[in-house]
Design a protein around this motif. Structure first.
Motif, PDB file in Angstrom:
ATOM      1  N   LEU A 121       0.823  -1.194   0.000  1.00 31.41           N
ATOM      2  CA  LEU A 121       0.000   0.000   0.000  1.00 31.41           C
ATOM      3  C   LEU A 121       0.865   1.254   0.000  1.00 31.41           C
ATOM      4  O   LEU A 121       1.825   1.360   0.756  1.00 31.41           O
ATOM      5  N   VAL A 122       0.499   2.202  -0.841  1.00 25.43           N
ATOM      6  CA  VAL A 122       1.200   3.479  -0.923  1.00 25.43           C
ATOM      7  C   VAL A 122       0.523   4.468   0.013  1.00 25.43           C
ATOM      8  O   VAL A 122      -0.708   4.513   0.117  1.00 25.43           O
ATOM      9  N   GLU A 123       1.323   5.263   0.689  1.00 29.68           N
ATOM     10  CA  GLU A 123       0.790   6.243   1.633  1.00 29.68           C
ATOM     11  C   GLU A 123       0.196   7.419   0.863  1.00 29.68           C
ATOM     12  O   GLU A 123       0.887   8.102   0.112  1.00 29.68           O
ATOM     13  N   THR A 124      -1.091   7.646   1.053  1.00 26.80           N
ATOM     14  CA  THR A 124      -1.796   8.705   0.325  1.00 26.80           C
ATOM     15  C   THR A 124      -2.659   9.523   1.270  1.00 26.80           C
ATOM     16  O   THR A 124      -2.926   9.126   2.406  1.00 26.80           O
ATOM     17  N   THR A 125      -3.110  10.643   0.777  1.00 30.56           N
ATOM     18  CA  THR A 125      -4.116  11.446   1.466  1.00 30.56           C
ATOM     19  C   THR A 125      -5.149  11.873   0.436  1.00 30.56           C
ATOM     20  O   THR A 125      -4.860  11.873  -0.767  1.00 30.56           O
ATOM     21  N   PHE A 126      -6.356  12.202   0.878  1.00 30.90           N
ATOM     22  CA  PHE A 126      -7.374  12.610  -0.090  1.00 30.90           C
ATOM     23  C   PHE A 126      -8.245  13.716   0.463  1.00 30.90           C
ATOM     24  O   PHE A 126      -8.373  13.900   1.676  1.00 30.90           O
ATOM     25  N   THR A 127      -8.836  14.473  -0.455  1.00 28.27           N
ATOM     26  CA  THR A 127      -9.821  15.495  -0.112  1.00 28.27           C
ATOM     27  C   THR A 127     -11.040  15.295  -1.012  1.00 28.27           C
ATOM     28  O   THR A 127     -10.918  14.800  -2.132  1.00 28.27           O
ATOM     29  N   TYR A 128     -12.200  15.676  -0.514  1.00 25.65           N
ATOM     30  CA  TYR A 128     -13.429  15.542  -1.290  1.00 25.65           C
ATOM     31  C   TYR A 128     -14.067  16.908  -1.479  1.00 25.65           C
ATOM     32  O   TYR A 128     -14.170  17.703  -0.538  1.00 25.65           O
ATOM     33  N   SER A 129     -14.489  17.213  -2.717  1.00 21.05           N
ATOM     34  CA  SER A 129     -15.200  18.445  -3.029  1.00 21.05           C
ATOM     35  C   SER A 129     -16.614  18.101  -3.454  1.00 21.05           C
ATOM     36  O   SER A 129     -16.813  17.432  -4.477  1.00 21.05           O
ATOM     37  N   ASP A 130     -17.581  18.551  -2.687  1.00 28.71           N
ATOM     38  CA  ASP A 130     -18.970  18.286  -3.049  1.00 28.71           C
ATOM     39  C   ASP A 130     -19.373  19.124  -4.261  1.00 28.71           C
ATOM     40  O   ASP A 130     -20.217  18.709  -5.053  1.00 28.71           O
ATOM     41  N   LYS A 131     -18.739  20.286  -4.415  1.00 29.49           N
ATOM     42  CA  LYS A 131     -19.062  21.156  -5.549  1.00 29.49           C
ATOM     43  C   LYS A 131     -18.753  20.462  -6.869  1.00 29.49           C
ATOM     44  O   LYS A 131     -19.540  20.511  -7.818  1.00 29.49           O
ATOM     45  N   THR A 132     -17.604  19.818  -6.933  1.00 27.33           N
ATOM     46  CA  THR A 132     -17.210  19.156  -8.180  1.00 27.33           C
ATOM     47  C   THR A 132     -17.519  17.664  -8.176  1.00 27.33           C
ATOM     48  O   THR A 132     -17.251  16.971  -9.161  1.00 27.33           O
ATOM     49  N   LYS A 133     -18.063  17.166  -7.063  1.00 23.38           N
ATOM     50  CA  LYS A 133     -18.374  15.738  -6.913  1.00 23.38           C
ATOM     51  C   LYS A 133     -17.119  14.892  -7.194  1.00 23.38           C
ATOM     52  O   LYS A 133     -17.177  13.880  -7.906  1.00 23.38           O
ATOM     53  N   SER A 134     -16.008  15.307  -6.653  1.00 23.48           N
ATOM     54  CA  SER A 134     -14.761  14.617  -6.972  1.00 23.48           C
ATOM     55  C   SER A 134     -13.854  14.485  -5.752  1.00 23.48           C
ATOM     56  O   SER A 134     -13.920  15.283  -4.814  1.00 23.48           O
ATOM     57  N   ILE A 135     -13.027  13.458  -5.807  1.00 19.25           N
ATOM     58  CA  ILE A 135     -12.013  13.202  -4.787  1.00 19.25           C
ATOM     59  C   ILE A 135     -10.643  13.442  -5.415  1.00 19.25           C
ATOM     60  O   ILE A 135     -10.397  13.028  -6.551  1.00 19.25           O
ATOM     61  N   THR A 136      -9.782  14.113  -4.689  1.00 19.53           N
ATOM     62  CA  THR A 136      -8.396  14.281  -5.120  1.00 19.53           C
ATOM     63  C   THR A 136      -7.517  13.402  -4.240  1.00 19.53           C
ATOM     64  O   THR A 136      -7.491  13.572  -3.021  1.00 19.53           O
ATOM     65  N   LEU A 137      -6.845  12.440  -4.855  1.00 17.25           N
ATOM     66  CA  LEU A 137      -6.026  11.465  -4.139  1.00 17.25           C
ATOM     67  C   LEU A 137      -4.557  11.757  -4.430  1.00 17.25           C
ATOM     68  O   LEU A 137      -4.127  11.733  -5.583  1.00 17.25           O
ATOM     69  N   THR A 138      -3.774  12.013  -3.375  1.00 16.13           N
ATOM     70  CA  THR A 138      -2.394  12.473  -3.535  1.00 16.13           C
ATOM     71  C   THR A 138      -1.428  11.589  -2.767  1.00 16.13           C
ATOM     72  O   THR A 138      -1.674  11.278  -1.600  1.00 16.13           O
ATOM     73  N   PRO A 139      -0.322  11.178  -3.383  1.00 16.19           N
ATOM     74  CA  PRO A 139       0.693  10.422  -2.638  1.00 16.19           C
ATOM     75  C   PRO A 139       1.462  11.353  -1.712  1.00 16.19           C
ATOM     76  O   PRO A 139       1.730  12.505  -2.068  1.00 16.19           O
ATOM     77  N   LEU A 140       1.811  10.879  -0.530  1.00 15.57           N
ATOM     78  CA  LEU A 140       2.556  11.721   0.405  1.00 15.57           C
ATOM     79  C   LEU A 140       4.042  11.755   0.088  1.00 15.57           C
ATOM     80  O   LEU A 140       4.755  12.637   0.552  1.00 15.57           O
ATOM     81  N   GLN A 141       4.518  10.793  -0.676  1.00 16.42           N
ATOM     82  CA  GLN A 141       5.882  10.806  -1.195  1.00 16.42           C
ATOM     83  C   GLN A 141       5.820  10.473  -2.685  1.00 16.42           C
ATOM     84  O   GLN A 141       4.888   9.820  -3.136  1.00 16.42           O
ATOM     85  N   PRO A 142       6.794  10.917  -3.452  1.00 16.51           N
ATOM     86  CA  PRO A 142       6.769  10.628  -4.893  1.00 16.51           C
ATOM     87  C   PRO A 142       6.774   9.131  -5.175  1.00 16.51           C
ATOM     88  O   PRO A 142       7.341   8.341  -4.417  1.00 16.51           O
ATOM     89  N   TYR A 143       6.125   8.751  -6.271  1.00 21.28           N
ATOM     90  CA  TYR A 143       6.192   7.374  -6.737  1.00 21.28           C
ATOM     91  C   TYR A 143       7.614   7.082  -7.224  1.00 21.28           C
ATOM     92  O   TYR A 143       8.409   7.995  -7.465  1.00 21.28           O
ATOM     93  N   GLN A 144       7.916   5.802  -7.401  1.00 18.41           N
ATOM     94  CA  GLN A 144       9.206   5.413  -7.950  1.00 18.41           C
ATOM     95  C   GLN A 144       9.199   5.586  -9.480  1.00 18.41           C
ATOM     96  O   GLN A 144       8.184   5.383 -10.131  1.00 18.41           O
ATOM     97  N   LYS A 145      10.324   5.952 -10.038  1.00 13.60           N
ATOM     98  CA  LYS A 145      10.428   6.136 -11.480  1.00 13.60           C
ATOM     99  C   LYS A 145      10.203   4.817 -12.226  1.00 13.60           C
ATOM    100  O   LYS A 145      10.738   3.786 -11.838  1.00 13.60           O
TER     101      LYS A 145
END
Length: 504
Positions: A258-282
């Motif tokens: 499992l990759v460490e992530t965080t997310f936010t939800y916007s009801d206005k856009t009905k969307s979730i933004t999912l972000t890694p807390l550290q960069p992915y590997q190349k």
């Protein structure tokens, strides 16, 4: 049970519910055993510095473990509030007594004479080039996007520190001081091993869930993804934020970690933004999985789970390496919509290996694509009477006029070379796909009555939410990329079901 899980640390936090009160105990810190008094002042000074380095590293490792434990307790407390029969005891946070180490200007003496401040031997200079001990530990963690990797990094650091302690013992350092630090290392290793075991169990469960999921919808894989890519996941309906859990929004690497992530939800856009807390590997492969625990604001559960594989860039910029249907100018935001248009034979781009994402679309070109998309019979429609429509588009325009989807600017002018506006596109899509949204309340200040019903339909069906909270951009020109996205979203079946309609 509704979940109130919105923390940044997904699997590690979830692992907290699997620990008992004794699951993660830290070695109690009393006064440190004094350093050994040696005959050689220079050797003694070097060992003092090594003990300091060891203690700082162990303090930082312990701090990270304690940080995770506190977050575990927070999740337990939130879960307990939601469960009517919750009886599980919350593990009390342990605040270790800091290890007492000599101050930076303290010296250890072998007699009444003070030890002069002299440089240490090169073998004892542990951190001159690598930075402070705390920075080393932090760097080890930052280099690992996955939870298993993070705890593996702490385990490796503990092994390295253990070797430093063994080296001190071989040089005749005080036995009690050595034993104390080795005991502390052993206790921390035990805690890390327990965390790794729990995370591993969670990962197995997630992997098994994905493998057993027979209703999962697989999105087209994406390539050349940026190492810090944040995914925007758009839904057809508003979500119940209380049902969002980090274990329903999972990113796993090829090994199943499992990759460490965080997310936010916007009801206005009905969307979730999912972000890694550290960069992915190349150049690495990952899987994004959206689980079935998500519910809409209407209480309807997510109709289909979704899985999407992606690989990261190998060094070339993501924008240059991402392609859809052979187009070099299509970023991942437009990829699925453009691919759908190509698959349906609606367009083949503007030439030169490009789709023309940022090019404004003319009314005549929109008419040709729309007639193809709707599969209209273009051979039998009567002449609409427009004098400005090129021969290549006459049949399409005539068919759209006959179907009541398009009209001209005047009786004899279609406005073929004029740019299509967002307001006009709203009317076209609403008529073409029979969309409605009469109950929608608009906050836009730039929508005249002529466009109001169509814009309401666009918003109600999750096609767009305007340019800002108060502006739809009614008279703004439509770009080819936006046309593709709007049409693709408009084609999604209208229902009360909650579905993932786009990932970009």
């Amino acid at each position: 049970m509704k979940k109130k899980w919105t923390p940044a640390v997904a699997a590690v936090l979830a692992a907290g519910v699997m620990f008992s009160g004794e699951g993660m105990t830290f070695a109690a810190q009393a006064e440190s055993t004094p350093y050994n008094v040696l005959a050689s002042k220079k050797e003694n000074q070097g060992q003092v510095q090594q003990f300091k380095s060891i203690d700082k590293q162990l303090d930082k490792i312990e701090e990270k473990l304690l940080e995770y434990k506190e977050k575990m307790n927070k999740i337990k407390e939130e879960e307990k509030q939601e469960e009517s029969d919750g009886t599980e005891e919350v593990v009390q946070p342990i605040t270790p007594t800091p290890t007492e180490t000599p101050a930076s200007d303290e010296t250890v003496t072998t007699s009444a004479d003070p030890v002069e401040e002299t440089e240490t031997d090169s073998d004892d200079d542990l951190t001159a080039e690598e930075g402070t001990e705390e920075e080393q530990v932090e760097k080890d963690l930052e280099d690992q996007p996955g939870y298993r990797g993070k705890f593996g990094a702490l385990e490796n650091r503990l092994n390295a520190v253990s070797k430093q302690v063994a080296s001190l013992a071989s040089k005749g350092a005080d036995a009690a001081a050595v034993a104390e630090r080795q005991a502390r290392i052993d206790a921390l290793k035990k805690d890390v091993a327990a965390a790794l075991a729990s995370i591993g169990q969670i990962e197995k469960e997630v992997q098994a869930e994905i493998k057993a999921d027979k209703t999962v919808k697989e999105k087209a894989p994406k390539k050349g993804v940026a190492l810090t890519k944040s995914w925007t996941i758009k839904f057809s309906k508003s979500l119940d934020a209380d049902t969002l859990s980090t274990l329903d929004l999972v990113v796993m690497d090829a090994a199943g970690s499992l990759v460490e992530t965080t997310f936010t939800y916007s009801d206005k856009t009905k969307s979730i933004t999912l972000t890694p807390l550290q960069p992915y590997q190349k150049g690495a492969a990952y899987t994004l999985y959206i689980g079935k625990g998500i519910e809409g604001a209407n209480g309807v559960p997510l109709k289909h789970t979704v899985k999407m594989d992606f690989t990261t860039t190998t060094g070339v910029t993501a924008a240059a390496s991402i392609k859809a249907a052979g187009f070099s100018d299509v970023s991942d935001r437009y990829q699925e919509a453009v691919q759908a248009m190509v698959d349906q034979g609606i367009t083949s781009g503007v030439g030169g290996g490009k789709f023309g994402i940022d090019q404004q679309i003319k009314r005549v070109d929109a008419a040709v694509m729309l007639a193809k998309a709707l599969k209209l019979e273009t051979g039998s429609a009567p002449d609409a009477g427009f004098k400005d429509v090129p021969k290549r588009a006459q049949a399409a325009v005539n068919a759209l006029v006959k179907a009541g989807i398009l009209s001209g600017k005047t009786a004899t002018a279609f406005g073929a070379d004029q740019t299509l506006t967002r307001g006009e596109l709203a009317i076209i899509l609403t008529r073409a796909l029979k969309l409605s949204g009469d109950s929608t309340i608009l906050s836009f200040k730039d929508v005249p009555p002529r466009y109001e019903a169509a814009v309401k339909a666009m918003v109600a069906n999750g096609i767009t939410n305007g340019k800002t909270a108060t502006a739809f951009g009614t008279t703004d020109p439509v770009k080819r990329g936006d046309f593709a996205v709007f049409f693709h979203r408009a084609q999604q079946p209208a229902s009360q079901d909650v579905e993932v309609v786009d990932i970009y």
